[in-house]
Design an enzyme around this catalytic site. Structure first.
Site, PDB file in Angstrom:
ATOM      1  N   GLN A   1      -2.241   2.378   9.842  1.00 54.29           N
ATOM      2  CA  GLN A   1      -0.946   2.456   9.141  1.00 54.29           C
ATOM      3  C   GLN A   1       0.075   3.257   9.959  1.00 54.29           C
ATOM      4  O   GLN A   1       1.274   2.988   9.884  1.00 54.29           O
ATOM      5  CB  GLN A   1      -1.122   3.121   7.766  1.00 54.29           C
ATOM      6  CG  GLN A   1      -1.819   2.260   6.735  1.00 54.29           C
ATOM      7  CD  GLN A   1      -3.303   2.477   6.710  1.00 54.29           C
ATOM      8  OE1 GLN A   1      -3.908   2.840   7.714  1.00 54.29           O
ATOM      9  NE2 GLN A   1      -3.931   2.260   5.577  1.00 54.29           N
TER      10      GLN A   1
ATOM     11  N   ASP B   1      -1.943  10.842  -2.268  1.00 51.90           N
ATOM     12  CA  ASP B   1      -2.324   9.792  -3.224  1.00 51.90           C
ATOM     13  C   ASP B   1      -2.622  10.347  -4.604  1.00 51.90           C
ATOM     14  O   ASP B   1      -2.462   9.663  -5.606  1.00 51.90           O
ATOM     15  CB  ASP B   1      -3.545   9.021  -2.706  1.00 51.90           C
ATOM     16  CG  ASP B   1      -3.087   7.953  -1.741  1.00 51.90           C
ATOM     17  OD1 ASP B   1      -2.778   8.296  -0.594  1.00 51.90           O
ATOM     18  OD2 ASP B   1      -2.970   6.784  -2.166  1.00 51.90           O
TER      19      ASP B   1
ATOM     20  N   ARG C   1       0.865  -1.187   0.000  1.00 51.56           N
ATOM     21  CA  ARG C   1       0.000   0.000   0.000  1.00 51.56           C
ATOM     22  C   ARG C   1       0.898   1.233   0.000  1.00 51.56           C
ATOM     23  O   ARG C   1       2.113   1.129   0.120  1.00 51.56           O
ATOM     24  CB  ARG C   1      -1.032  -0.016   1.152  1.00 51.56           C
ATOM     25  CG  ARG C   1      -0.654  -0.650   2.448  1.00 51.56           C
ATOM     26  CD  ARG C   1       0.433   0.024   3.191  1.00 51.56           C
ATOM     27  NE  ARG C   1       0.171   1.445   3.356  1.00 51.56           N
ATOM     28  CZ  ARG C   1       1.091   2.351   3.598  1.00 51.56           C
ATOM     29  NH1 ARG C   1       2.373   2.005   3.713  1.00 51.56           N
ATOM     30  NH2 ARG C   1       0.788   3.626   3.731  1.00 51.56           N
ATOM     31  N   GLY C   2       0.242   2.405  -0.103  1.00 47.22           N
ATOM     32  CA  GLY C   2       1.011   3.645  -0.282  1.00 47.22           C
ATOM     33  C   GLY C   2       1.127   3.870  -1.782  1.00 47.22           C
ATOM     34  O   GLY C   2       1.523   2.958  -2.524  1.00 47.22           O
ATOM     35  N   ALA C   3       0.781   5.083  -2.230  1.00 48.72           N
ATOM     36  CA  ALA C   3       0.625   5.330  -3.668  1.00 48.72           C
ATOM     37  C   ALA C   3       1.823   4.882  -4.510  1.00 48.72           C
ATOM     38  O   ALA C   3       1.660   4.109  -5.467  1.00 48.72           O
ATOM     39  CB  ALA C   3       0.279   6.798  -3.897  1.00 48.72           C
TER      40      ALA C   3
HETATM   41  O1  MRU Z   1      -4.553   3.198   2.176  1.00 44.48           O
HETATM   42  P1  MRU Z   1      -3.074   3.411   2.073  1.00 44.48           P
HETATM   43  O2  MRU Z   1      -2.309   2.836   3.212  1.00 44.48           O
HETATM   44  O3  MRU Z   1      -2.532   2.974   0.735  1.00 44.48           O
HETATM   45  O4  MRU Z   1      -2.910   4.996   2.148  1.00 44.48           O
HETATM   46  C1  MRU Z   1      -1.631   5.546   2.021  1.00 44.48           C
HETATM   47  C2  MRU Z   1      -1.579   7.021   2.160  1.00 44.48           C
HETATM   48  O5  MRU Z   1      -2.573   7.677   2.328  1.00 44.48           O
HETATM   49  C3  MRU Z   1      -0.230   7.660   1.983  1.00 44.48           C
HETATM   50  O6  MRU Z   1      -0.138   8.826   2.739  1.00 44.48           O
HETATM   51  C4  MRU Z   1      -0.015   8.028   0.500  1.00 44.48           C
HETATM   52  O7  MRU Z   1      -0.278   6.932  -0.330  1.00 44.48           O
HETATM   53  C5  MRU Z   1       1.361   8.525   0.242  1.00 44.48           C
HETATM   54  S1  MRU Z   1       2.601   7.258   0.381  1.00 44.48           S
HETATM   55  C6  MRU Z   1       4.092   7.954  -0.011  1.00 44.48           C
END
Ligand code: MRU
Length: 346
Positions: A197, A238, A47-49
């Protein structure tokens, strides 16, 4: 986090660090079927963009890695099916669509070559997407650390760290780079309900690197600011619209309002692969809604009546006028707006 990578490629397989199991268990999955990448993105194993984009790019490679090298039609069907399924995993992170577009372009550019070469070109592209993200995060960290005072306590939300990227992180990259410069940085990490997270991942990766981190519940942020415990807020993104509105983990918008009220700088860190040049403002950003049981349960413990209706958006949108600066690998945009971002993205 020196030896831990969210996503890597190893001898024809994709290795994912299973983020649903952290911090209790450190499990590395070795994946050879792209459909397992699809489910891993949906279930937040990865996860994380930026990390989602990287995993998806390798997923496309997997879809043809063992394909018959004499059947061009079958090869194309496999890639197109994989790209479509990967696109359908999570709607908000722009990096996913950006990475898949790059993979599709690589395929188109190489299509007239023998399929063995096409496979190799696709692997090379996925590896470049990974390395490129590491480089971008480094640059974001090194540029963005200038925004942190010599001594500061930074509040962050969710996880925008090494676990969410190729490495180093975006928001946490700024913190890491500031510490490398000799600054005395403390971090407050929001736990980030419902999937924690912040509690599970941000504290884990900061403790791994001996960075001073204190965990707070999401509802403590306002009081911590009021008490003067927070100097600056730094979060990831994201998707960022042309006018600078930012989609990030739900709760980010609330933090931005709190920061404004308490006159605390609110900084967003993201690579250019997170920017959506096609949309004008945050209202157009697709916001993922996730399963109600993520809220009804706290981990595996039931925390609400099992049939209570739930509203569970995974992200919210912070309007650009609540943002003090957006840090990208190409520079820092202070008080972002459509005009300044157009100049940056040119
Ligand atoms: O649902 P997730 O854990 O994928 O959400 C992640 C986030 O909101 C992060 O802040 C975002 O993706 C930036 S990661 C460098």
């Amino acid at each position: 986090m020196k030896d831990l990578h969210a996503v890597s490629w190893l001898n024809g397989k994709v290795r994912l660090l299973d983020q649903t199991k952290l911090p209790e268990e450190l499990i590395l999955l070795e994946i050879s079927d792209y459909r397992h990448i699809v489910s891993s993105i949906k279930n937040l194993v990865v996860r994380g963009a930026p990390a989602i984009g990287i995993a998806a790019a390798f997923g496309v490679v997997l879809s043809v890695w063992n394909a018959d090298e004499s059947d061009r039609a079958e090869f194309l069907t496999r890639v197109n099916t994989a790209i479509d399924e990967l696109k359908g995993t999570r709607p908000t992170a722009k990096n996913l669509f950006w990475a898949l577009e790059k993979m599709r372009n690589t395929l188109s550019r190489n299509l007239s070559r023998p399929l063995r070469h096409v496979k190799e070109a696709m692997l090379k592209e996925a590896q470049a997407i990974l390395q490129d993200d590491i480089d971008r995060c480094r640059r974001i960290g090194d540029l963005g650390q200038e925004l942190l005072p010599l001594r500061a306590t930074v509040l962050t939300h969710c996880n925008a760290g090494a676990l969410a990227t190729g490495g180093h992180g975006t928001a946490l990259g700024i913190i890491r780079s500031a510490i490398e410069k000799g600054k005395k940085i403390k971090v407050f990490a929001d736990e980030t309900r419902p999937l924690l997270q912040g509690a599970r991942l941000t504290t884990f990766e900061l403790l791994e690197d001996d960075i001073d981190v204190t965990l707070i519940t999401d509802n403590t942020a306002a009081f911590a600011m009021k008490k003067g415990l927070i100097d600056i807020v730094v979060v990831g993104a994201d998707r960022i619209a042309r006018n600078g509105d930012v989609a990030n983990k739900v709760g980010t918008y609330g933090l931005s309002i709190l920061a404004k009220e308490h006159k605390i700088p609110f900084v967003v860190a993201a690579p250019l692969s997170t920017f959506d040049r096609e949309i004008e403002n945050g209202d157009e950003i697709p916001i993922e809604e996730r399963d109600a049981n993520e809220v009804r349960f706290f981990g595996s413990t039931q925390a609400a009546p099992e049939d209570v209706p739930v509203y569970n958006p995974a992200f919210d949108v912070t309007p650009h006028n609540f943002i003090s600066a957006i840090v990208t690998e190409k520079g820092i945009v202070r008080f972002p707006n459509a005009e300044k971002l157009a100049a940056l993205l040119k």
